[in-house]
Design a protein around this motif. Structure first.
Motif, PDB file in Angstrom:
ATOM      1  N   SER A   2      37.470  81.416  56.552  1.00 14.01           N
ATOM      2  CA  SER A   2      38.065  80.555  55.539  1.00 14.01           C
ATOM      3  C   SER A   2      39.577  80.575  55.688  1.00 14.01           C
ATOM      4  O   SER A   2      40.157  81.467  56.316  1.00 14.01           O
ATOM      5  CB  SER A   2      37.679  81.035  54.138  1.00 14.01           C
ATOM      6  OG  SER A   2      38.287  82.289  53.868  1.00 14.01           O
TER       7      SER A   2
ATOM      8  N   ASP B 282      39.460  71.583  50.421  1.00  7.17           N
ATOM      9  CA  ASP B 282      38.956  72.313  49.248  1.00  7.17           C
ATOM     10  C   ASP B 282      39.650  73.669  49.127  1.00  7.17           C
ATOM     11  O   ASP B 282      40.107  74.060  48.042  1.00  7.17           O
ATOM     12  CB  ASP B 282      37.446  72.543  49.364  1.00  7.17           C
ATOM     13  CG  ASP B 282      36.615  71.272  49.255  1.00  7.17           C
ATOM     14  OD1 ASP B 282      37.138  70.271  48.730  1.00  7.17           O
ATOM     15  OD2 ASP B 282      35.451  71.288  49.697  1.00  7.17           O
ATOM     16  N   GLU B 283      39.713  74.388  50.241  1.00  7.19           N
ATOM     17  CA  GLU B 283      40.269  75.737  50.225  1.00  7.19           C
ATOM     18  C   GLU B 283      41.776  75.710  49.973  1.00  7.19           C
ATOM     19  O   GLU B 283      42.308  76.571  49.257  1.00  7.19           O
ATOM     20  CB  GLU B 283      39.964  76.440  51.552  1.00  7.19           C
ATOM     21  CG  GLU B 283      38.478  76.701  51.755  1.00  7.19           C
ATOM     22  CD  GLU B 283      38.156  77.267  53.122  1.00  7.19           C
ATOM     23  OE1 GLU B 283      39.097  77.458  53.925  1.00  7.19           O
ATOM     24  OE2 GLU B 283      36.972  77.514  53.401  1.00  7.19           O
TER      25      GLU B 283
ATOM     26  N   ASP C  24      33.300  67.484  57.809  1.00  3.18           N
ATOM     27  CA  ASP C  24      32.969  68.537  56.842  1.00  3.18           C
ATOM     28  C   ASP C  24      33.957  69.695  56.935  1.00  3.18           C
ATOM     29  O   ASP C  24      34.343  70.279  55.917  1.00  3.18           O
ATOM     30  CB  ASP C  24      31.543  69.044  57.071  1.00  3.18           C
ATOM     31  CG  ASP C  24      30.483  68.078  56.582  1.00  3.18           C
ATOM     32  OD1 ASP C  24      30.827  67.179  55.778  1.00  3.18           O
ATOM     33  OD2 ASP C  24      29.315  68.212  56.990  1.00  3.18           O
ATOM     34  N   ASP C  25      34.346  70.045  58.167  1.00  2.00           N
ATOM     35  CA  ASP C  25      35.340  71.106  58.336  1.00  2.00           C
ATOM     36  C   ASP C  25      36.645  70.737  57.649  1.00  2.00           C
ATOM     37  O   ASP C  25      37.238  71.550  56.932  1.00  2.00           O
ATOM     38  CB  ASP C  25      35.612  71.347  59.830  1.00  2.00           C
ATOM     39  CG  ASP C  25      34.474  72.055  60.545  1.00  2.00           C
ATOM     40  OD1 ASP C  25      33.756  72.829  59.889  1.00  2.00           O
ATOM     41  OD2 ASP C  25      34.321  71.827  61.761  1.00  2.00           O
TER      42      ASP C  25
ATOM     43  N   ARG D  36      36.349  70.864  53.897  1.00  4.66           N
ATOM     44  CA  ARG D  36      36.316  72.253  53.423  1.00  4.66           C
ATOM     45  C   ARG D  36      37.719  72.859  53.421  1.00  4.66           C
ATOM     46  O   ARG D  36      38.090  73.592  52.494  1.00  4.66           O
ATOM     47  CB  ARG D  36      35.370  73.076  54.310  1.00  4.66           C
ATOM     48  CG  ARG D  36      35.300  74.554  53.936  1.00  4.66           C
ATOM     49  CD  ARG D  36      34.143  75.246  54.657  1.00  4.66           C
ATOM     50  NE  ARG D  36      34.055  74.848  56.055  1.00  4.66           N
ATOM     51  CZ  ARG D  36      34.838  75.324  57.017  1.00  4.66           C
ATOM     52  NH1 ARG D  36      35.796  76.209  56.728  1.00  4.66           N
ATOM     53  NH2 ARG D  36      34.683  74.924  58.267  1.00  4.66           N
TER      54      ARG D  36
END
Length: 291
Positions: free
Chosen positions: A243, A57-58, A50-51, A54
């Protein structure tokens, strides 16, 4: 000296290229060459799937063009194939930096895609010397066989010969005879296993363009200015600690970027492992070769 590109306070630095160091595990030890101090007994780090998703995604949201999967040996991570497909689904180009010691059938299918590029390191045309440098008997023959298979499948491979002098030139000529068309010679940089004991890593070992349009995420979630400059980290993206945008817009990141000496001219394409991505602007010799 060239003007460095720094983001205004509070604004995330631009990000064209990001390396995701999925794992520290590798079949090789490279006792005097490995920048990451990887090896067979190392783990995959503390970043979860998941990390990593993410972060992808970022990175896409920040305008990233290319994601590089690296290690260690990235293909040893159990979610390597899924994460590559996840990046491709975001419209990102993918670069895989593998040692090509073992290649599974599903990986050949990935490498054949036009939006995936493959790269590796090579050390010597002499099998015994190559195996001594990697710390793994049979590594020369396995990597050579997979390079020939890539040629047979018409899959382009960028190969960085690590080292210098006559040995490196002999290895380069050897690879060209095998049919590899993209071969560069990269120096051994004094970081990781090549660092002098008791001497702190120095920014003099960097090509001068780290943190300028690129970053690297390490297996524990720390964000470094690049994978070679892993001793310069600006924050973490693990478990929501921060983030990617927050790290790149932080005072710490701006301080790191400002402290890296800029090259007097275009940085040479020798900054393996991301040797085709060290140029921050179009037109110089270090622009992504795939662009």
């Amino acid at each position: 000296m060239p003007i460095a590109h720094h983001a205004p306070p509070g604004e995330a630095a631009r990000l064209q290229f990001v390396s995701l160091e999925l794992t520290s595990r590798c079949q090789f030890t490279c006792p005097q060459h490995c920048y990451a101090e990887s090896g067979p007994t190392q783990g995959h780090g503390s970043m979860t799937d998941d990390d990593w998703r993410r972060v992808i995604d970022e990175a896409a949201a920040l305008g990233t063009d290319t994601v590089q999967f690296i290690g260690g040996e990235p293909t040893l991570h159990p979610s390597f194939t899924g994460l590559v497909h996840y990046a491709l689904a975001h419209g990102l180009r993918v670069r895989v930096y593998s040692n090509l010691f073992r290649v599974r059938a599903e990986h050949w299918a990935l490498y054949a895609r036009p939006d995936v590029r493959l790269a590796t390191s090579f050390y010597s045309s002499d099998a015994a010397e190559h195996d001594r440098i990697t710390g793994r008997r049979g590594s020369h023959e396995s990597t050579r066989a997979n390079l020939l298979e890539a040629v047979r499948r018409s899959i382009p491979v960028r190969v960085a010969v690590i080292g210098g002098g006559q040995r490196a030139e002999q290895a380069r000529a050897y690879l060209l005879r095998l049919g590899i068309k993209d071969v560069t010679v990269s120096p051994v940089r004094a970081v990781g296993n090549a660092a002098v004991p008791s001497v702190l890593p120095s920014t003099s070992q960097l090509c001068g363009r780290c943190a300028d349009g690129k970053a690297a995420v390490l297996p524990d979630g720390r964000v470094a200015v690049c994978e070679i400059g892993r001793f310069l980290t600006g924050g973490s993206v693990k478990d929501g600690e921060g983030s990617l945008a927050a790290v790149l817009s932080s005072p710490r990141w701006r301080q790191l970027a400002a402290g890296i000496p800029r090259s007097a001219g275009p940085c040479p394409p020798d900054c393996s492992p991301n040797d085709d991505s060290c140029g921050p602007s179009s037109g110089d010799t270090c622009d992504p070769a795939d662009g």
